[in-house]
Design a protein around this motif. Sequence first.
Motif, PDB file in Angstrom:
ATOM      1  N   GLN A   7      19.824  30.028  24.050  1.00 19.39           N
ATOM      2  CA  GLN A   7      19.452  29.188  22.921  1.00 19.39           C
ATOM      3  C   GLN A   7      18.161  28.493  23.263  1.00 19.39           C
ATOM      4  OE1 GLN A   7      21.627  27.082  20.454  1.00 19.39           O
ATOM      5  NE2 GLN A   7      22.866  28.853  19.968  1.00 19.39           N
ATOM      6  N   SER A   8      17.276  28.487  22.315  1.00 15.83           N
ATOM      7  CA  SER A   8      16.005  27.839  22.517  1.00 15.83           C
ATOM      8  C   SER A   8      16.069  26.470  21.873  1.00 15.83           C
ATOM      9  CB  SER A   8      14.888  28.671  21.898  1.00 15.83           C
ATOM     10  OG  SER A   8      13.697  27.931  21.877  1.00 15.83           O
ATOM     11  N   PHE A   9      15.313  25.604  22.403  1.00 13.40           N
ATOM     12  CA  PHE A   9      15.263  24.250  21.875  1.00 13.40           C
ATOM     13  C   PHE A   9      14.602  24.238  20.490  1.00 13.40           C
ATOM     14  CE2 PHE A   9      13.109  20.134  21.504  1.00 13.40           C
ATOM     15  CZ  PHE A   9      14.226  19.317  21.569  1.00 13.40           C
ATOM     16  N   PHE A  10      13.668  25.177  20.276  1.00 14.38           N
ATOM     17  CA  PHE A  10      12.917  25.191  19.020  1.00 14.38           C
ATOM     18  C   PHE A  10      13.567  26.023  17.925  1.00 14.38           C
ATOM     19  CE2 PHE A  10       9.768  24.377  22.337  1.00 14.38           C
ATOM     20  CZ  PHE A  10       9.292  23.166  21.891  1.00 14.38           C
ATOM     21  N   GLN A  11      14.569  26.780  18.191  1.00  9.46           N
ATOM     22  CA  GLN A  11      15.252  27.556  17.168  1.00  9.46           C
ATOM     23  C   GLN A  11      16.253  26.675  16.435  1.00  9.46           C
ATOM     24  OE1 GLN A  11      17.010  30.872  19.151  1.00  9.46           O
ATOM     25  NE2 GLN A  11      15.186  32.144  18.899  1.00  9.46           N
ATOM     26  N   PRO A  12      16.284  26.810  15.115  1.00  8.26           N
ATOM     27  CA  PRO A  12      17.239  25.988  14.370  1.00  8.26           C
ATOM     28  C   PRO A  12      18.651  26.489  14.598  1.00  8.26           C
ATOM     29  CG  PRO A  12      16.059  27.454  12.891  1.00  8.26           C
ATOM     30  CD  PRO A  12      15.461  27.615  14.251  1.00  8.26           C
ATOM     31  N   HIS A  13      19.533  25.618  14.377  1.00  5.58           N
ATOM     32  CA  HIS A  13      20.940  25.947  14.524  1.00  5.58           C
ATOM     33  C   HIS A  13      21.323  26.921  13.423  1.00  5.58           C
ATOM     34  CE1 HIS A  13      25.275  25.358  14.721  1.00  5.58           C
ATOM     35  NE2 HIS A  13      25.045  25.036  15.996  1.00  5.58           N
ATOM     36  N   PRO A  14      22.129  27.935  13.682  1.00  5.29           N
ATOM     37  CA  PRO A  14      22.454  28.946  12.685  1.00  5.29           C
ATOM     38  C   PRO A  14      23.032  28.371  11.387  1.00  5.29           C
ATOM     39  CG  PRO A  14      23.297  29.618  14.811  1.00  5.29           C
ATOM     40  CD  PRO A  14      22.716  28.252  14.974  1.00  5.29           C
ATOM     41  N   THR A  15      23.665  27.266  11.399  1.00  2.00           N
ATOM     42  CA  THR A  15      24.243  26.706  10.176  1.00  2.00           C
ATOM     43  C   THR A  15      23.195  25.997   9.329  1.00  2.00           C
ATOM     44  OG1 THR A  15      24.807  24.702  11.361  1.00  2.00           O
ATOM     45  CG2 THR A  15      26.521  26.399  11.180  1.00  2.00           C
ATOM     46  N   SER A  16      22.078  25.602   9.936  1.00  2.00           N
ATOM     47  CA  SER A  16      21.035  24.931   9.162  1.00  2.00           C
ATOM     48  C   SER A  16      19.960  25.906   8.671  1.00  2.00           C
ATOM     49  CB  SER A  16      20.392  23.827   9.998  1.00  2.00           C
ATOM     50  OG  SER A  16      19.653  24.408  11.048  1.00  2.00           O
ATOM     51  N   HIS A  17      20.105  27.179   8.943  1.00  2.00           N
ATOM     52  CA  HIS A  17      19.122  28.179   8.526  1.00  2.00           C
ATOM     53  C   HIS A  17      19.278  28.472   7.029  1.00  2.00           C
ATOM     54  CE1 HIS A  17      16.462  31.572   8.722  1.00  2.00           C
ATOM     55  NE2 HIS A  17      17.411  32.369   8.254  1.00  2.00           N
ATOM     56  N   ILE A  18      18.160  28.333   6.275  1.00  2.00           N
ATOM     57  CA  ILE A  18      18.153  28.618   4.836  1.00  2.00           C
ATOM     58  C   ILE A  18      17.481  29.979   4.674  1.00  2.00           C
ATOM     59  CG2 ILE A  18      17.325  27.916   2.576  1.00  2.00           C
ATOM     60  CD1 ILE A  18      17.245  25.063   3.712  1.00  2.00           C
ATOM     61  N   PRO A  19      18.170  30.937   4.103  1.00  2.00           N
ATOM     62  CA  PRO A  19      17.570  32.265   3.974  1.00  2.00           C
ATOM     63  C   PRO A  19      16.475  32.258   2.897  1.00  2.00           C
ATOM     64  CG  PRO A  19      19.743  32.253   2.970  1.00  2.00           C
ATOM     65  CD  PRO A  19      19.548  30.910   3.608  1.00  2.00           C
ATOM     66  N   HIS A  20      15.335  32.904   3.170  1.00  2.00           N
ATOM     67  CA  HIS A  20      14.226  33.041   2.216  1.00  2.00           C
ATOM     68  C   HIS A  20      14.274  34.454   1.650  1.00  2.00           C
ATOM     69  CE1 HIS A  20      12.592  29.255   3.363  1.00  2.00           C
ATOM     70  NE2 HIS A  20      12.464  29.618   4.630  1.00  2.00           N
ATOM     71  N   SER A  21      14.680  34.570   0.402  1.00  2.00           N
ATOM     72  CA  SER A  21      14.791  35.883  -0.225  1.00  2.00           C
ATOM     73  C   SER A  21      13.475  36.220  -0.927  1.00  2.00           C
ATOM     74  CB  SER A  21      15.939  35.873  -1.230  1.00  2.00           C
ATOM     75  OG  SER A  21      15.978  37.084  -1.909  1.00  2.00           O
ATOM     76  N   LYS A  22      12.945  37.404  -0.690  1.00  2.00           N
ATOM     77  CA  LYS A  22      11.732  37.867  -1.345  1.00  2.00           C
ATOM     78  C   LYS A  22      12.059  38.906  -2.408  1.00  2.00           C
ATOM     79  CE  LYS A  22       8.681  36.873   2.466  1.00  2.00           C
ATOM     80  NZ  LYS A  22       7.647  37.353   3.349  1.00  2.00           N
ATOM     81  N   LYS A  23      13.302  39.021  -2.766  1.00  2.00           N
ATOM     82  CA  LYS A  23      13.687  39.962  -3.804  1.00  2.00           C
ATOM     83  C   LYS A  23      13.150  39.471  -5.147  1.00  2.00           C
ATOM     84  CE  LYS A  23      17.948  41.439  -1.613  1.00  2.00           C
ATOM     85  NZ  LYS A  23      19.393  41.481  -1.729  1.00  2.00           N
ATOM     86  N   GLY A  24      12.560  40.380  -5.976  1.00  2.00           N
ATOM     87  CA  GLY A  24      12.042  40.027  -7.297  1.00  2.00           C
ATOM     88  C   GLY A  24      10.575  39.647  -7.298  1.00  2.00           C
ATOM     89  N   PHE A  25       9.992  39.414  -6.139  1.00  3.50           N
ATOM     90  CA  PHE A  25       8.586  39.027  -6.065  1.00  3.50           C
ATOM     91  C   PHE A  25       7.694  40.174  -6.543  1.00  3.50           C
ATOM     92  CE2 PHE A  25       4.574  38.699  -3.698  1.00  3.50           C
ATOM     93  CZ  PHE A  25       4.138  37.482  -4.195  1.00  3.50           C
ATOM     94  N   VAL A  26       7.981  41.383  -6.127  1.00  7.22           N
ATOM     95  CA  VAL A  26       7.201  42.553  -6.517  1.00  7.22           C
ATOM     96  C   VAL A  26       7.388  42.810  -8.011  1.00  7.22           C
ATOM     97  CG1 VAL A  26       6.934  45.043  -6.177  1.00  7.22           C
ATOM     98  CG2 VAL A  26       7.270  43.551  -4.213  1.00  7.22           C
ATOM     99  N   SER A  27       8.590  42.615  -8.510  1.00  6.24           N
ATOM    100  CA  SER A  27       8.847  42.803  -9.947  1.00  6.24           C
ATOM    101  C   SER A  27       8.052  41.794 -10.765  1.00  6.24           C
ATOM    102  CB  SER A  27      10.334  42.642 -10.251  1.00  6.24           C
ATOM    103  OG  SER A  27      11.073  43.623  -9.583  1.00  6.24           O
ATOM    104  N   LEU A  28       7.954  40.576 -10.302  1.00 10.23           N
ATOM    105  CA  LEU A  28       7.197  39.548 -11.011  1.00 10.23           C
ATOM    106  C   LEU A  28       5.712  39.907 -11.057  1.00 10.23           C
ATOM    107  CD1 LEU A  28       7.110  36.784 -12.375  1.00 10.23           C
ATOM    108  CD2 LEU A  28       6.747  35.789 -10.112  1.00 10.23           C
TER     109      LEU A  28
END
Length: 165
Positions: A7-28
């Motif tokens: 575990q790295s000190f700079f990596q966020p905890h897995p429960t605080s990770h917010i997924p960034h979805s790029k789905k639909g960007f190309v369609s837009l």
Amino acid sequence: MDFGEKQSFFQPHPTSHIPHSKKGFVSLIALLLANVFLLIGMSVFAISIKELSLSFGGRESTFAFYAADGGMECALYWDIQQEAFSTSSPAATITCNDTVATVDQLGNGVSHFEFSFGSDNTYPCTDVTVTKRVDMVTEIISRGRNNCDLNDPRRVERAWRVIYE
């Protein structure tokens, strides 16, 4: 504590990770580009329609102009060469463009005739008035039309006016 997991000190905890979805960007982006191309296409189409309308008007105006010129030339020939519009002995009929035209005497030295350049109302036609004045001045007004259909909204009229002694 499990030492197999790093575990790295700079990596966020897995429960605080917010997924960034790029789905639909190309369609837009594709939708926006399609709209831009559609607007450009519609603008070019509108300009083309206006250009066609102007071209049609110029063509029909030319037909009317030449019809007026033909009527004026016919009246000049019959007046100068044949003296058909003299007030003493007016001609009852004249021939223009292989068409026999009846000359109507309207009084006071005014003669009028009409003829068409074809067999129906879709051809150019002309309306000519010849005025012989007392001071030996002759005035010819020839109105040419691109067609003889009175109900045509695209009917165009052009005129010639000639005055001579």
